[in-house]
Design an enzyme around this catalytic site. Structure first.
Site, PDB file in Angstrom:
ATOM      1  N   ASP A 229      45.290  55.960 100.742  1.00 29.47           N
ATOM      2  CA  ASP A 229      44.791  55.865  99.363  1.00 29.47           C
ATOM      3  C   ASP A 229      44.205  54.499  99.029  1.00 29.47           C
ATOM      4  O   ASP A 229      44.206  54.083  97.874  1.00 29.47           O
ATOM      5  CB  ASP A 229      45.906  56.208  98.361  1.00 29.47           C
ATOM      6  CG  ASP A 229      46.300  57.671  98.420  1.00 29.47           C
ATOM      7  OD1 ASP A 229      45.492  58.474  98.920  1.00 29.47           O
ATOM      8  OD2 ASP A 229      47.404  58.007  97.966  1.00 29.47           O
ATOM      9  N   GLU A 230      43.697  53.796 100.032  1.00 32.34           N
ATOM     10  CA  GLU A 230      43.105  52.486  99.787  1.00 32.34           C
ATOM     11  C   GLU A 230      41.686  52.381 100.321  1.00 32.34           C
ATOM     12  O   GLU A 230      41.153  51.287 100.487  1.00 32.34           O
ATOM     13  CB  GLU A 230      43.988  51.390 100.393  1.00 32.34           C
ATOM     14  CG  GLU A 230      45.351  51.257  99.714  1.00 32.34           C
ATOM     15  CD  GLU A 230      46.122  50.028 100.185  1.00 32.34           C
ATOM     16  OE1 GLU A 230      45.492  49.154 100.801  1.00 32.34           O
ATOM     17  OE2 GLU A 230      47.331  49.949  99.915  1.00 32.34           O
TER      18      GLU A 230
END
Length: 286
Positions: A229-230
């Site tokens: 999620d980055e």
């Protein structure tokens, strides 16, 4: 007689003088008419990004334009391509049990609002099969356990190659992809997830948000990387809520935001408007 063809050129390279003039001149000499152009030079990275949509005259093929552009592309050491805007991008959609994003993508494709063709629906559950069947989309059930993860991802890679999918869309697919798969399909996987402050993790994030009295809920669409999620962010949106919204209503609002944010990200990618710029993106909006 052949009709004129609408094409789009995308490129990135080191920022130097003469790029825009060279591209515009080459297209003009090929008889092409520029319809839309956007460019950005990043002072931080020293990179230049450009997207040009243009009409090639009757009888001039995409290959002809690409051949004309090749010398200037070599001169500036560009990463570039020329595509026909009429060609829908083949995409593979992955989903688990929450089907709102899948349904939204299917509907937008059917209405012609997305320049994509869903070539397969993949799920680790069977819940989405009726949706795929009803819309005449190939459905592939690939269960995933800790012991079968590598085998499942190998099947997915085979399916991507067999279908010719240029983009994998994680439409609320609730499995973490391995580092190997994320790297292999780098720049070709888009994920959607809720984004709050604080960033609620784990089960029932909207219920957690309700219990903390959040005032904004939102969603983020990003490219998948090995860092969970980055990845580089493509699209985001948020909506104001209040203490009067029960948890179930936050869930409904959140799903609506997720669907529209993912659709905008997929559309931008399919229209070749998104360029990766290190850990960020450059997005040329219409």
């Amino acid at each position: 007689m052949a009709d004129p063809v609408r094409l789009v050129l995308t490129l990135s390279c080191e920022d130097k003088p003469g790029i825009v003039a060279g591209i515009a001149g080459t297209l003009a000499n090929s008889g092409c008419n520029i319809l839309d152009s956007a460019q950005f030079g990043d002072a931080e990275t020293g990179l230049f990004f450009m997207r040009v949509e243009f009409m090639a005259p009757a009888g001039v093929l995409r290959e002809d334009v690409a051949a004309a552009l090749t010398p200037i592309a070599k001169r500036f050491e560009m990463n570039w391509e020329v595509r026909d805007t009429a060609e829908a991008m083949p995409i593979l959609v992955m989903v688990s049990k929450f089907d709102h994003c899948l349904l939204d993508l299917v509907y937008r494709q059917r209405m012609g609002a997305l320049p994509v063709k869903i070539v397969a629906v993949v799920s680790n559950h069977l819940d989405a099969k009726p949706i795929a069947d009803m819309n005449h989309l190939p459905f592939h059930h690939i269960p995933v356990t800790r012991d079968t993860k590598a085998e499942a991802e190998a099947k997915l890679v085979d399916l991507v190659e067999e279908t010719g999918a240029e983009l994998v869309v994680l439409a609320r697919y609730m499995q973490v992809l391995s580092e190997d798969l994320s790297t292999r399909l780098s720049g070709r996987i888009i994920n959607i997830h809720h984004s709050f402050l604080p960033a609620f993790k784990g089960a029932k994030p909207y219920h957690q948000a309700h219990s903390r009295g959040v005032k904004l809920i939102g969603a983020t669409a990003h490219y998948v990387t090995s860092d969970l999620d980055e990845g580089p962010i493509i699209e985001q949106d948020a909506e104001r809520v209040s203490h009067a919204h029960p948890a179930d209503e936050l869930v409904a609002i959140g799903r609506d935001i997720e669907a529209r944010v993912l659709a905008r990200a997929v559309k931008a990618h399919a229209e070749r408007r998104v360029f990766q710029n290190g850990v960020k993106t450059v997005v040329f909006r219409p």
